[in-house]
Design an enzyme around this catalytic site. Structure first.
Site, mmCIF file in Angstrom:
data_model
loop_
_atom_site.group_PDB
_atom_site.id
_atom_site.type_symbol
_atom_site.label_atom_id
_atom_site.label_comp_id
_atom_site.label_asym_id
_atom_site.label_seq_id
_atom_site.Cartn_x
_atom_site.Cartn_y
_atom_site.Cartn_z
ATOM 1 N N TRP A 144 0.877 -1.171 0.000
ATOM 2 C CA TRP A 144 0.000 0.000 0.000
ATOM 3 C C TRP A 144 0.911 1.217 0.000
ATOM 4 C CZ3 TRP A 144 -4.401 -0.899 4.175
ATOM 5 C CH2 TRP A 144 -5.134 -2.039 3.804
ATOM 6 N N VAL A 146 1.436 5.622 -1.415
ATOM 7 C CA VAL A 146 0.787 6.855 -1.845
ATOM 8 C C VAL A 146 1.548 7.444 -3.027
ATOM 9 C CG1 VAL A 146 0.060 9.176 -1.164
ATOM 10 C CG2 VAL A 146 0.004 7.310 0.504
ATOM 11 N N GLN A 165 10.399 3.234 -5.860
ATOM 12 C CA GLN A 165 9.192 3.101 -5.055
ATOM 13 C C GLN A 165 8.696 1.662 -5.094
ATOM 14 O OE1 GLN A 165 6.897 6.033 -7.224
ATOM 15 N NE2 GLN A 165 7.156 7.542 -5.602
ATOM 16 N N HIS A 166 7.964 1.284 -4.056
ATOM 17 C CA HIS A 166 7.476 -0.093 -3.993
ATOM 18 C C HIS A 166 6.547 -0.419 -5.157
ATOM 19 C CE1 HIS A 166 8.354 -0.321 0.623
ATOM 20 N NE2 HIS A 166 9.442 -0.244 -0.119
ATOM 21 N N ALA A 197 0.404 3.821 4.500
ATOM 22 C CA ALA A 197 0.851 3.815 3.112
ATOM 23 C C ALA A 197 1.911 4.875 2.863
ATOM 24 C CB ALA A 197 -0.339 4.036 2.184
ATOM 25 N N GLU A 207 1.925 -3.272 4.430
ATOM 26 C CA GLU A 207 1.428 -2.148 5.220
ATOM 27 C C GLU A 207 0.125 -2.458 5.920
ATOM 28 O OE1 GLU A 207 4.391 -0.385 2.474
ATOM 29 O OE2 GLU A 207 2.737 -1.819 2.227
ATOM 30 N N GLU A 256 4.123 21.116 -6.705
ATOM 31 C CA GLU A 256 4.846 20.138 -5.908
ATOM 32 C C GLU A 256 4.908 20.539 -4.435
ATOM 33 O OE1 GLU A 256 5.946 17.336 -6.955
ATOM 34 O OE2 GLU A 256 6.276 17.458 -9.105
#
Length: 527
Positions: A144, A146, A165-166, A197, A207, A256
């Site tokens: 999980w 973001v 990133q995962h 997350a 997670e 951003e």
């Protein structure tokens, strides 16, 4: 908010105002052009009025703590949950997220009031405060996480899935099998699930078990309609489908979390939506990224601080607390050190900095924050005033130890490390703000100087900076109309101010009159 508000820029403007004033989170119930019952929630984890004594109430509620919990208690709670036994989720037959189900040709993401949050944005962003759910092909790891997604058309989204990133790691595992990644996205997830997350947990850690450890009870999940993933049953909205292994489309630019909008977007992977389920009268939560504080700082920054504190303590270092000051836009990590324990361990200042840098910059959390400030434990690192005072009065370029590890120290493997940007020799800095021989004055007598410069990790260059030149753009690279650098997000109309042709579009420099020469500030943390 009962009065009609337009998702086109007005929702973003009101949300930004809520961040800036510490106002309650605005719930927009009457939206121009939206289907009846559809709502938006702004600033879901914004800070409250500090005079209330519960400025962190929304953040505390995310992790199951009382509304008056402060930063130290929240961070320690997050660290404790990392060492508790995971509480596995519980599958239920159905849940509120299944009150409405659309599949196939009935899917239409335009049904939702997807807002345009900044005038600089390249599109409307559906996912600014939701979590991705992906699982490895062998089913051994469910992540999980973001990440943002922009609306492309009625059945597709576009967003980043970086290799570090995962979600990017799992996408690569699926691509190696020749298949697309089974995927779901959950805008309006239970608050603790969203917080988990955002935590930089190690790879191959689920997670969903951390959510249970955080709250003390298992999270209820339901099976998706189309791809066999499990999502929080109490979610507001669930999108199901797949993340393409090879298809890309333009995404961005987007305002951003540093407070800047870059001039161009780039191609990112495409997410295909094959089903959407949602509650009656669904709420789509919104994070309007920009100048702090907003959720990228309050949620993500706090989670990074907890993960960094845990990895430093696990290495046996005499660290009492770590905190990402919200005012620094998740670009600083302030670490306090127990002076007595440091003496017991026989660590001099140089040894302390070397040890912290070696441990931190080899971790996932260390990859996320480019600058680290180390102070003695007489400084409250959750108080930005004290941190700036210590940096200004205790750190000297010629005497304070500073370590800049190679940028190539990080990669997606375990432990995670990051490769260097093109042309960059280094990215992270550690500064030791030692206690001087003279005793500090009482807080009422402390004075903090202004205009401390910074080092840019993108270029690897340590130079003085001006207040209006963002990270990644050197002063000589910023030309007319913002060429060479991003624009600062201010809520003003785009374009250079009269008489200031050298400033980025949309930028402003408080306290500098037109035609005045901007003073350059020497980096207080340089070697």
């Amino acid at each position: 908010m009962g009065r009609s508000v337009d998702p086109h820029l007005e929702v973003g403007a009101v949300t930004r105002r809520a961040y800036e004033t510490g106002a309650p989170a605005p719930l927009f119930i009457s939206l121009t052009g939206a289907a009846p019952g559809h709502r938006l929630l702004g600033a879901p984890a914004g800070l409250g009025d500090p005079r209330s004594g519960a400025a962190h109430a929304r953040l505390a509620a995310h992790v199951g703590l009382p509304r008056d919990a402060g930063p130290r208690r929240i961070v320690e709670h997050l660290v404790a949950a990392m060492h508790a036994d995971p509480v596995a989720p519980v599958e239920v037959a159905t849940g509120p997220c299944k009150q409405n189900v659309r599949t196939g040709d009935d899917v239409d993401l335009e049904l939702f009031p997807v807002p345009l949050l900044h005038q600089e944005d390249g599109g409307r962003y559906f996912g600014t405060y939701g979590l991705h759910v992906v699982r490895t092909p062998d089913g051994s790891w469910t992540s999980w996480s973001v990440a943002r997604t922009t609306l492309r058309d009625r059945r597709t989204l576009v967003g980043p899935a970086m290799a570090q990133q995962h979600v990017g790691m799992i996408r690569e595992a699926w691509r190696e099998t020749g298949r697309h990644t089974l995927w779901a996205m959950v805008p309006g997830a239970p608050p603790a699930a969203l917080a988990a997350a955002g935590m930089p947990l190690p790879a191959h850690v689920d997670e969903d078990g951390y959510v249970g450890a955080l709250t003390g009870s298992p999270v209820e999940v339901v099976r998706t309609e189309t791809n066999g993933l499990y999502v929080p049953a109490n979610a507001e909205i669930v999108l199901e489908g797949y993340l393409s292994s090879d298809e890309t489309a333009p995404e961005g630019p987007m305002g951003e979390y540093h407070g800047y909008a870059f001039p161009d977007g780039k191609k990112q992977p495409v997410f295909h939506v094959e089903a959407v389920t949602y509650r009656d009268d669904p709420i789509l939560p919104v994070c309007a990224a920009g100048v702090p504080p907003e959720e990228n700082h309050t949620i993500w920054g706090t989670m990074i601080a907890a993960a960094a504190l845990d990895v430093l303590r696990a290495a046996g270092l005499p660290v009492t607390l770590a905190w990402c000051p919200y005012e620094a836009a998740t670009c600083w990590l302030a670490v306090s050190v127990d002076r007595a324990r440091r003496a017991e361990l026989g660590l001099d200042r140089a040894g302390l900095i070397r040890s912290i840098a070696d441990v931190l910059f080899a971790s996932h959390a260390g990859w996320l924050v480019p600058k680290v400030i180390v102070v003695d434990d007489d400084i409250d690192v959750t108080d930005i005033g004290q941190v700036v005072w210590a940096l200004a009065t205790r750190c000297h370029p010629d005497t304070a130890p500073s370590r800049t590890p190679p940028a190539s120290r990080w990669s997606p493997t375990s432990p995670p490390r990051r490769s260097a940007p093109p042309g960059a020799a280094s990215r992270s800095r550690t500064a030791c703000c030692r206690t001087p021989s003279a005793a500090p004055l009482p807080p009422s007598a402390r004075r903090t100087p202004a205009n401390c410069g910074s080092t840019c990790w993108r270029t690897g260059r340590t130079t003085a900076t001006t207040p209006d030149v963002p990270c990644g753009a050197m002063p000589d690279q910023v030309g007319r109309d913002g060429a060479g650098g991003p624009a600062r997000l201010t809520g003003r109309r785009r374009g250079s101010a009269p008489g200031r042709p050298g400033r980025p579009r949309g930028s402003r420099v408080p306290g500098v009159e037109a035609g005045a020469r901007r003073p350059y500030a020497v980096d207080a943390v340089q070697n």
